[in-house]
Design a protein around this motif. Structure first.
Motif, PDB file in Angstrom:
ATOM      1  N   LEU A  67       0.843  -1.188   0.000  1.00 37.66           N
ATOM      2  CA  LEU A  67       0.000   0.000   0.000  1.00 37.66           C
ATOM      3  C   LEU A  67       0.878   1.237   0.000  1.00 37.66           C
ATOM      4  N   GLU A  68       0.505   2.238  -0.794  1.00 35.96           N
ATOM      5  CA  GLU A  68       1.164   3.538  -0.669  1.00 35.96           C
ATOM      6  C   GLU A  68       0.639   4.236   0.577  1.00 35.96           C
ATOM      7  N   LEU A  69       1.542   4.635   1.470  1.00 32.09           N
ATOM      8  CA  LEU A  69       1.160   5.323   2.697  1.00 32.09           C
ATOM      9  C   LEU A  69       1.989   6.598   2.828  1.00 32.09           C
ATOM     10  N   SER A  70       1.326   7.736   2.719  1.00 34.59           N
ATOM     11  CA  SER A  70       2.023   9.013   2.823  1.00 34.59           C
ATOM     12  C   SER A  70       2.666   9.170   4.194  1.00 34.59           C
ATOM     13  N   ILE A  71       3.878   9.705   4.208  1.00 35.19           N
ATOM     14  CA  ILE A  71       4.572   9.971   5.470  1.00 35.19           C
ATOM     15  C   ILE A  71       4.546  11.464   5.819  1.00 35.19           C
ATOM     16  N   GLU A  72       3.768  12.241   5.056  1.00 37.22           N
ATOM     17  CA  GLU A  72       3.775  13.686   5.272  1.00 37.22           C
ATOM     18  C   GLU A  72       2.775  14.095   6.342  1.00 37.22           C
ATOM     19  N   GLY A  73       3.192  15.063   7.152  1.00 39.85           N
ATOM     20  CA  GLY A  73       2.360  15.567   8.234  1.00 39.85           C
ATOM     21  C   GLY A  73       1.850  16.967   7.959  1.00 39.85           C
ATOM     22  N   PRO A  74       1.571  17.731   9.013  1.00 45.71           N
ATOM     23  CA  PRO A  74       0.927  19.030   8.841  1.00 45.71           C
ATOM     24  C   PRO A  74       1.763  20.071   8.116  1.00 45.71           C
ATOM     25  N   ASP A  75       3.080  19.897   8.060  1.00 41.44           N
ATOM     26  CA  ASP A  75       3.884  20.867   7.315  1.00 41.44           C
ATOM     27  C   ASP A  75       3.627  20.774   5.823  1.00 41.44           C
ATOM     28  N   TYR A  76       3.205  19.603   5.347  1.00 46.65           N
ATOM     29  CA  TYR A  76       2.950  19.409   3.918  1.00 46.65           C
ATOM     30  C   TYR A  76       1.457  19.328   3.624  1.00 46.65           C
ATOM     31  N   TYR A  77       0.723  18.606   4.474  1.00 46.98           N
ATOM     32  CA  TYR A  77      -0.717  18.415   4.305  1.00 46.98           C
ATOM     33  C   TYR A  77      -1.457  18.931   5.544  1.00 46.98           C
ATOM     34  N   PRO A  78      -1.500  20.223   5.782  1.00 43.24           N
ATOM     35  CA  PRO A  78      -2.206  20.708   6.975  1.00 43.24           C
ATOM     36  C   PRO A  78      -3.692  20.367   6.961  1.00 43.24           C
ATOM     37  N   TRP A  79      -4.249  20.225   5.774  1.00 45.67           N
ATOM     38  CA  TRP A  79      -5.693  19.971   5.663  1.00 45.67           C
ATOM     39  C   TRP A  79      -6.095  18.546   6.029  1.00 45.67           C
ATOM     40  N   GLN A  80      -5.152  17.620   6.132  1.00 46.75           N
ATOM     41  CA  GLN A  80      -5.533  16.252   6.490  1.00 46.75           C
ATOM     42  C   GLN A  80      -5.536  16.018   8.004  1.00 46.75           C
ATOM     43  N   GLU A  81      -5.169  17.016   8.759  1.00 45.95           N
ATOM     44  CA  GLU A  81      -5.157  16.872  10.209  1.00 45.95           C
ATOM     45  C   GLU A  81      -6.589  16.898  10.758  1.00 45.95           C
ATOM     46  N   GLY A  82      -6.883  15.967  11.642  1.00 43.66           N
ATOM     47  CA  GLY A  82      -8.160  15.983  12.333  1.00 43.66           C
ATOM     48  C   GLY A  82      -9.346  15.519  11.527  1.00 43.66           C
ATOM     49  N   LEU A  83      -9.124  14.807  10.433  1.00 38.21           N
ATOM     50  CA  LEU A  83     -10.246  14.330   9.624  1.00 38.21           C
ATOM     51  C   LEU A  83     -11.008  13.208  10.326  1.00 38.21           C
ATOM     52  N   PHE A  84     -10.280  12.313  10.992  1.00 37.32           N
ATOM     53  CA  PHE A  84     -10.886  11.116  11.576  1.00 37.32           C
ATOM     54  C   PHE A  84     -10.592  11.036  13.071  1.00 37.32           C
ATOM     55  N   LEU A  85     -11.445  10.333  13.769  1.00 35.82           N
ATOM     56  CA  LEU A  85     -11.188  10.030  15.165  1.00 35.82           C
ATOM     57  C   LEU A  85     -10.200   8.869  15.262  1.00 35.82           C
ATOM     58  N   GLY A  86      -9.384   8.873  16.311  1.00 37.41           N
ATOM     59  CA  GLY A  86      -8.430   7.789  16.483  1.00 37.41           C
ATOM     60  C   GLY A  86      -7.279   7.876  15.503  1.00 37.41           C
ATOM     61  N   ASP A  87      -6.686   6.731  15.220  1.00 35.51           N
ATOM     62  CA  ASP A  87      -5.508   6.663  14.349  1.00 35.51           C
ATOM     63  C   ASP A  87      -5.697   5.513  13.356  1.00 35.51           C
ATOM     64  N   PRO A  88      -6.536   5.704  12.333  1.00 39.33           N
ATOM     65  CA  PRO A  88      -6.860   4.590  11.432  1.00 39.33           C
ATOM     66  C   PRO A  88      -5.688   4.114  10.589  1.00 39.33           C
ATOM     67  N   PHE A  89      -4.621   4.914  10.486  1.00 42.82           N
ATOM     68  CA  PHE A  89      -3.481   4.530   9.649  1.00 42.82           C
ATOM     69  C   PHE A  89      -2.238   4.230  10.488  1.00 42.82           C
TER      70      PHE A  89
END
Length: 366
Positions: A310-332
């Motif tokens: 599976l492709e799994l992005s390693i980028e966090g809020p510095d690159y993808y600030p908009w993906q923060e807080g989308l889901f509850l818990g830690d699905p990935f």
């Protein structure tokens, strides 16, 4: 069970869809990321009118009818919007039947190997090497992908000499027993792609993604025919005619559909079947931690011609600030280089209510 209401919750980057039936059953999906606010407008204008009142559980014909009714508007936005309906209806069916989506399509939940996927080109070769080694030691990844060239770069590098420096530096630091992948994002002419490909082969890299402009199938095929490593592509292609051409001429060794760009899980399964008939593996594109990655996890545990990871992005809020807080818990969450497909009904994720409260809202209903 009929579709009664279709709601969207969006910002410019992400748009979630909630479907509600006449029985009150609900499911959640997502339109494709990027310009999601525009896509949600397309959804309510060109998807919802054809879906309201139709069967919520047997929806293959509804997807076909949308394509027919909107035949003057083929292409990316219609597919990205259709994804919102498709993924919400798969989630709904899973919740109604009490099964994860992976079981609905013939697979089983469980662990899935992932590769750590870097999205950055502005990172130095040394910093890329260092964070890969940290991820190897902390998360147990044994496969990594990094970027070469410049995106749609007409043979130019991100800065002069970067590709020639980063390829051997990272590859040798990772060493043996680690799968190594690179992505050129449509950078090269065939001649330059073959030149870079020879360097990749010499450094033990086995995956060369989108070496030429993705729409130039013949250019990509020239590279595929010249190299012994796997040439891969397809993330941007959203029409079956393109897939039929690409697979028919064997332009690539591995196909990489994106569930969100292509129009949803249903259409992606059709592309996977085309690839299977041609003897080609599928390693989908899933370049952010929105719903695309969870959908891809379910897909890969079900199809017979799944690729190695599976492709799994390693980028966090510095690159993808908009993906923060989308889901509850830690699905990935990653453990030993693997993620886990949940055994809970539907996609098995819960969208963060706080995120929904801040989103722009629109509804179409019977």
């Amino acid at each position: 069970m009929k579709i009664r209401r279709l709601e969207t919750f969006c910002n410019p980057y992400v748009g979630f869809v909630r479907v509600t039936t006449d029985t009150g059953a609900q499911g959640w999906g997502q339109v494709s990321t990027y310009h999601a606010d525009i896509t949600c407008t397309v959804f309510h204008r060109q998807i919802a009118p054809h879906a309201l009142g139709t069967d919520a559980l047997d929806f293959a014909d509804t997807l076909l009818r949308i394509n027919e009714r909107e035949h003057k508007f083929p292409g990316s936005y219609l597919r990205r919007a259709t994804t919102g309906l498709d993924t919400a209806l798969w989630d709904l069916r899973g919740r109604v039947e009490g099964k994860p989506v992976v079981e609905l399509i013939g697979g089983r939940p469980g662990r899935l190997r992932a590769y750590a996927s870097s999205m950055k080109r502005d990172i130095t070769p040394q910093d890329e090497r260092d964070r890969f080694l940290r991820l190897r030691d902390e998360k147990g990844f044994d496969a990594f992908k990094w970027r070469v060239g410049s995106e749609c770069g007409r043979d130019a590098d991100e800065w002069p000499g970067r590709t020639e420096e980063i390829v051997p530096l990272v590859a040798r630091a990772l060493g043996d027993g680690v799968d190594k992948l690179v992505d050129a994002n449509s950078c090269y002419s065939p001649a330059r792609a073959i030149q870079v490909g020879r360097m990749l082969e010499a450094e033990g890299i086995g995956h060369f993604e989108e070496p030429c402009p993705y729409w130039e199938f013949q250019q990509t095929k020239e590279v595929t025919d010249a190299l012994s490593l796997d040439v891969t592509g397809g993330e941007q292609d959203c029409e079956f005619t393109a897939w039929q051409t690409m697979i028919g001429m064997r332009a690539v060794d591995i196909v990489q559909p994106d569930v969100m760009y292509l129009g949803g899980l249903s259409r992606t399964l059709q592309v996977c079947a085309m690839a299977q008939a041609a003897g080609l593996p599928v390693t989908p594109h899933a370049a952010n931690l929105g719903l695309v990655t969870m959908c891809t996890m379910h897909l890969l545990r079900a199809i017979p011609n799944a690729g190695k990871y599976l492709e799994l992005s390693i980028e966090g809020p510095d690159y993808y600030p908009w993906q923060e807080g989308l889901f509850l818990g830690d699905p990935f969450a990653v453990d030993g280089g693997h993620v886990t497909i949940p055994d809970t009904p539907g996609w098995g994720v819960d969208i963060n209510p706080d995120w929904l409260d801040k989103a722009s809202y629109q509804v179409s209903e019977v």
